[in-house]
Structures are given as C-alpha cells and as structure tokens.
Design an enzyme around this catalytic site. Sequence first.
Site, PDB file in Angstrom:
ATOM      1  N   PRO A 146       0.786  -1.225   0.000  1.00 13.42           N
ATOM      2  CG  PRO A 146      -0.161  -1.118   2.120  1.00 13.42           C
ATOM      3  CD  PRO A 146       0.503  -2.069   1.164  1.00 13.42           C
ATOM      4  CG  ASN A 147      -0.287   4.384   1.261  1.00 12.30           C
ATOM      5  OD1 ASN A 147      -1.235   4.920   0.700  1.00 12.30           O
ATOM      6  ND2 ASN A 147      -0.370   3.876   2.481  1.00 12.30           N
TER       7      ASN A 147
ATOM      8  NE  ARG B 276      -0.138  13.282  -2.083  1.00 14.55           N
ATOM      9  CZ  ARG B 276      -0.436  13.509  -3.366  1.00 14.55           C
ATOM     10  NH1 ARG B 276       0.525  13.756  -4.230  1.00 14.55           N
ATOM     11  NH2 ARG B 276      -1.687  13.482  -3.787  1.00 14.55           N
TER      12      ARG B 276
ATOM     13  CE1 TYR C 287       9.192   5.122   2.782  1.00 14.00           C
ATOM     14  CE2 TYR C 287       7.531   6.842   2.904  1.00 14.00           C
ATOM     15  CZ  TYR C 287       8.095   5.687   3.410  1.00 14.00           C
ATOM     16  OH  TYR C 287       7.580   5.104   4.519  1.00 14.00           O
TER      17      TYR C 287
ATOM     18  CG  ASN D   4       8.455  -2.282  -0.032  1.00 15.01           C
ATOM     19  OD1 ASN D   4       7.938  -2.417   1.079  1.00 15.01           O
ATOM     20  ND2 ASN D   4       9.066  -1.176  -0.396  1.00 15.01           N
TER      21      ASN D   4
ATOM     22  CB  ALA E  40       1.795  -0.055   6.238  1.00 17.53           C
TER      23      ALA E  40
ATOM     24  CD  GLU F  65      10.802  -8.075   5.127  1.00 16.69           C
ATOM     25  OE1 GLU F  65      11.174  -9.181   5.611  1.00 16.69           O
ATOM     26  OE2 GLU F  65      10.350  -7.161   5.828  1.00 16.69           O
TER      27      GLU F  65
ATOM     28  CG  HIS G  33      11.361  -2.873   4.149  1.00 20.62           C
ATOM     29  ND1 HIS G  33      10.004  -2.730   4.070  1.00 20.62           N
ATOM     30  CD2 HIS G  33      11.604  -4.066   4.717  1.00 20.62           C
ATOM     31  CE1 HIS G  33       9.442  -3.808   4.576  1.00 20.62           C
ATOM     32  NE2 HIS G  33      10.390  -4.640   4.977  1.00 20.62           N
TER      33      HIS G  33
ATOM     34  NE  ARG H 294      10.720   5.390   8.328  1.00 20.09           N
ATOM     35  CZ  ARG H 294       9.742   5.340   7.423  1.00 20.09           C
ATOM     36  NH1 ARG H 294       9.780   4.434   6.457  1.00 20.09           N
ATOM     37  NH2 ARG H 294       8.732   6.187   7.482  1.00 20.09           N
TER      38      ARG H 294
END
Length: 149
Positions: free
Chosen positions: A12-13, A20, A25, A76, A79, A100, A102, A109
């Site tokens: 998501p996102n 944004r 990012y 990835n 969330a 995986e 990121h 973080r």
Amino acid sequence: MSERPVFVLNGPNLNLLGKREPEIYGHTTLADIEAACRALAQELGLALEFRQSNSEGELVSWIQEAREAASAIVINPAAYTHTSIAIMDALATCSFPIIEVHLSNIHRREPFRHHSYVSKVAQAVIAGCGAHGYLLALRHVAYLLAQSR
Ligand code: CA2
C-alpha cells in the site's frame, strides 16, 4: 530467459512514491523502479511480473498465484510488513526464494516499524538501500536460481 517469472510485489501507498513525502522516500517513482527492474531482469535473463496493490487481500491472492507460477518473489509489503499475518501465511506456502525489500532502513525509524512478520518467512531482507534495493534483490534471486539449477 527463465520460464517462470519473478513476481515483484509492492504494498500500500507505494504508488505514491516520488509524488509525496520525497524527504523520506525520495523522488524516484514506482514506474522508475519498475523500469530499472525490467532492464536488469532482461540482463539477468529473468522474466518479471511487477505489481502494486493497496489491498491486503489482493496481495495474498497474488502470492497464491505466484506459488503456482513464479520462480521467486521480491516483496515490499509496505505497512503490511508490520501487521499482516495473512501475507506471512501466504508467503510461507511458497517453496522458492522470497526476498523482502524496504526502501528505508526500518530499524532506524519508529519502533512500530522494527518488527516484520514477513522477515519470518523471507530468505533475505534488504532495507535502507532505496530503489537500488530492488535491483540487489533481483541479482540475489538470479544468484540463488543459478545455484539451484
Ligand atoms: O521503507 C519501505 O520500503 C517501507 O516498506 C515503506 C512503507 C512503510 O510503511 C514501511 O514501514 C517501510 C510505506 C510506503 C508508503 O510509501 C509512500 C510513498 C510516498 C508517500 C507516502 C507513502
């Protein structure tokens, strides 16, 4: 060219990448990442299926599809990394490499990003390398597939 594609799945996102919050990012868009992955996959002789979804259920369905059709998954989960037992369970049914990825170093973080359900079932984890992490993941997939031949 390997017959079974590597599924590169994005959660998501991630469709907002480059549009944004560039301070977190960066300016690279998901389309840029896809283009870089396609170029490298061609060089490595890997077929590629690159997808993004904001829906947990759709990601689970794609993992089930990959289980039958793919040679590896690069994921990835965004969330859902930190929340989704459903994605972890689906990945656990796959008997090929799962990497995986990121963009950010999740361990630098907020504490709620430090735990990953997906890491429990991933063969390798790449975090904090930005978009380059996807390319590192594809190179590692090519290495693992060559080793298993
Ligand atoms: O660092 C990563 O790749 C993450 O998977 C990104 C997720 C975050 O929830 C994970 O903890 C770490 C967030 C992806 C959302 O991407 C956005 C991009 C632009 C604007 C807003 C969100």
